[in-house]
Motif scaffolding. Sequence first.
Motif, mmCIF file in Angstrom:
data_model
loop_
_atom_site.group_PDB
_atom_site.id
_atom_site.type_symbol
_atom_site.label_atom_id
_atom_site.label_comp_id
_atom_site.label_asym_id
_atom_site.label_seq_id
_atom_site.Cartn_x
_atom_site.Cartn_y
_atom_site.Cartn_z
ATOM 1 N N ARG A 1 -4.408 -0.301 9.288
ATOM 2 C CA ARG A 1 -5.433 -0.722 8.550
ATOM 3 C C ARG A 1 -5.176 -2.076 8.158
ATOM 4 N NH1 ARG A 1 -4.494 2.646 3.294
ATOM 5 N NH2 ARG A 1 -5.967 1.359 2.341
ATOM 6 N N THR A 2 -3.871 -2.763 8.033
ATOM 7 C CA THR A 2 -4.008 -4.291 7.598
ATOM 8 C C THR A 2 -4.033 -4.984 8.840
ATOM 9 O OG1 THR A 2 -1.284 -3.753 7.840
ATOM 10 C CG2 THR A 2 -2.460 -3.479 5.607
ATOM 11 N N GLN B 1 2.126 1.859 -3.516
ATOM 12 C CA GLN B 1 0.772 2.502 -4.241
ATOM 13 C C GLN B 1 0.734 3.933 -3.908
ATOM 14 O OE1 GLN B 1 -2.544 0.073 -3.769
ATOM 15 N NE2 GLN B 1 -1.565 -1.722 -4.787
ATOM 16 N N GLN B 2 0.915 4.206 -2.577
ATOM 17 C CA GLN B 2 0.864 5.537 -2.161
ATOM 18 C C GLN B 2 1.764 6.533 -2.873
ATOM 19 O OE1 GLN B 2 0.389 4.553 2.033
ATOM 20 N NE2 GLN B 2 -1.405 5.112 2.089
ATOM 21 N N ASN C 1 0.256 2.485 7.710
ATOM 22 C CA ASN C 1 -0.780 1.420 6.863
ATOM 23 C C ASN C 1 -1.216 0.115 7.919
ATOM 24 O OD1 ASN C 1 -1.263 2.921 4.677
ATOM 25 N ND2 ASN C 1 0.580 2.207 3.533
ATOM 26 N N LEU D 1 0.878 -1.283 0.004
ATOM 27 C CA LEU D 1 0.044 -0.007 0.023
ATOM 28 C C LEU D 1 0.858 1.078 -0.015
ATOM 29 C CD1 LEU D 1 -2.712 -0.947 2.431
ATOM 30 C CD2 LEU D 1 -2.967 -0.802 0.124
#
Length: 532
Positions: free
Chosen positions: A239-240, A211-212, A236, A208
Motif C-alpha cells: 500500500r505504501t 495500528q493494526q 503494508n 500502519l
Amino acid sequence: MTDQPLHEQDDSPATTAPSVGQDSGSESHQVAEKDRIPIGEKSAYAMGVVSDHFAQFGIQQFLLPFFNVVMGLSPAKVSLAMGFARLWDAINDPAVGSISDHWKSRYGRRRPFIFVGAILTGIVFPLIWLVPGGWSEGQMFAWLTVALIIYYTSYSLLSVPYESLGMELTQDYVEKTKLFTFRTYLMRIFDMGIWAMLPLATWIAALLADQQMALDAVQLAGEALEKQKEKLTEENLARTIPWVAVGAGVMIMISGVLPAFFCKERFAEVAQKQKGENPFKTVWSLLRNPPFMIVMGSIALYLLGLSSNAVLGFYVNTYYIEGGDVKSGAFLGLYHSLVGLIFGILGAFIIEILSKRIDKKPLIMGCVVVLFLSAASWWITYLPGRPYLTLVSRPFLTLAETGYWVLILSMRADVADWDELKNGRRREGMIAALGNWMIKLSITLATVIGGVMLQYFVGFDADLGGDQSPETLSLLRGTYIFTQMGTMVIVFFVLALYPLSRAKMAKVREELDARHAALEAEGGAEDEPGTA
C-alpha cells in the motif's frame, strides 16, 4: 603534435595518451564569455538530473523489494521482465537519439522531447506498482514486463535528449567540468529523496502495522511480537510504495521540464544545416570511435558493479547486517546516503579544484583506485549486528564516486566535440542514445545477474525472512564485495587507454571554431570531414 589536421592524425591510445599528471597552462585558463554558462541555465540543467535519477534509480529502490519480498515474484522473473524492457531499449534509444539529432522546430532539437518525456515518465512511474492483489506469478510477470516497456519508452524521450543537451551547452574544456560539478551539487542534495523512498515507505508501513496490532489486540510478546510486526510491515508495503511512487512521479515531472524551459541549445542552427545520416551508419561509426567506446565502456562497467551492489545492498543491509529487520535495513541505506550527501558535495568541490591542476585522465584513474580500496575495506567493516561500522568507508567511497562522475561526464562532452571533428556533424543525440543504451544494458545485466545470483548462487529464500543459513549470508557478503572490486579493476585498465588530453582538446576546439565560422559565413551545409 604534427602540423597535420587534427582529424587526420592517428587517435590510437598509444600515440596520443598524455603522460600521467601532464597538463598545459591549466592555471592560467580563462573561460571566454561566449563559453560561460549563466548560473540560471546551469541550475535549470542541473535540475534535469534530479528528474533523470528519480526515474532511473527510483526503479532500483523499489523493484526487488516490492515484487520479490512483498508480492512474492521470484528474483529471476523480476530480472527477466527488466531484461525484456532493455531489449526494447536497443531499438528505442537510438531511434530517439536519431530523431532528436535531426529534429527541426522553433524550440530546438532537445527541449520538446525533454518536456514531453518528463511528463510521460512522471505519469507512468506510479502505475508500475499498482498490481492488483491476488494475481498469479504469471500475471504479475506480464504486468511488470508491459509496464517497464511503456515506462522506459517514456524515459528515453527524457534521458536521451537531456544528456545530449549537456554536451552542447559549452565547448570549453574547463567549463564542461564546472557544469557537471555544479550538477553534482544539486544531484547529491536531491538524491537523498531517492534513497529515502524505501525507508519512508517502510516507516509508514511499520506505523500502519502498529495500528493494526493495536486494533486487533494482538496478544504476543518478545520474538513472536517482532515477527508479527515484520510480517505486517511487509504486507503494508504493497500500500505504501505506490503512494511514495506518486511523489516520485511528481518530482520527475517538475524537475524534468526545467531544462526544456530555461536551457539554450548552442548548436541547434549548426545541426539543422547538416545533412541527414542513416542511424545505422551513425551507430557503426560510433562503435569504431575509440574515445567514445572507452568512455562509455568505462561507465557501463562501472554501473555493472554499482547496480549489482544496488540489487544486493538491500539484502546485505537487511539480512546480513540487521538479521532480517526490513525497516532497519532500509534505514541503514538512508544513513549511507546522508554520509554520501555531505561527502558528495565536498568531493565535487575538491574535484573542481584538482581538475585545474591535474588532467582528467590521471585524476579519474586515481578515483577508481580509491573506489577499489573502499570496496576491499568492506571485509572488515561489514559485520553482523554492527550497522554503523559499515559507514566508516563511506566518505572515501563517496569522494571517489563523485569525482568519477564529474570527470567521466566532462570527458563524454569532449568526445562529442572530437566526434564532430572526425565526422563533420553534431551527433550528441546518437552519442547519448547509444551511451544510454550501453548504460541501461549494464544496469539490466546487473539486475539480471544480481537476481539470478541471489536466487541460485547465494540461495536466498524470501520465505525464511531473517532465518537465512550462515552459508547464504556468507555468500551474500562475498558476492557483494567481489563484484565491486572486480569491476573497478577492469574500469581502471579501460580508462588507461583514453587518448584525449587538455592540449589535444584545445586543438579540437581551434579547428571546430574555424569550421563553424566558415559554415556561418557560407550559410550552407556543414563540410564533410577533411574539407574544412
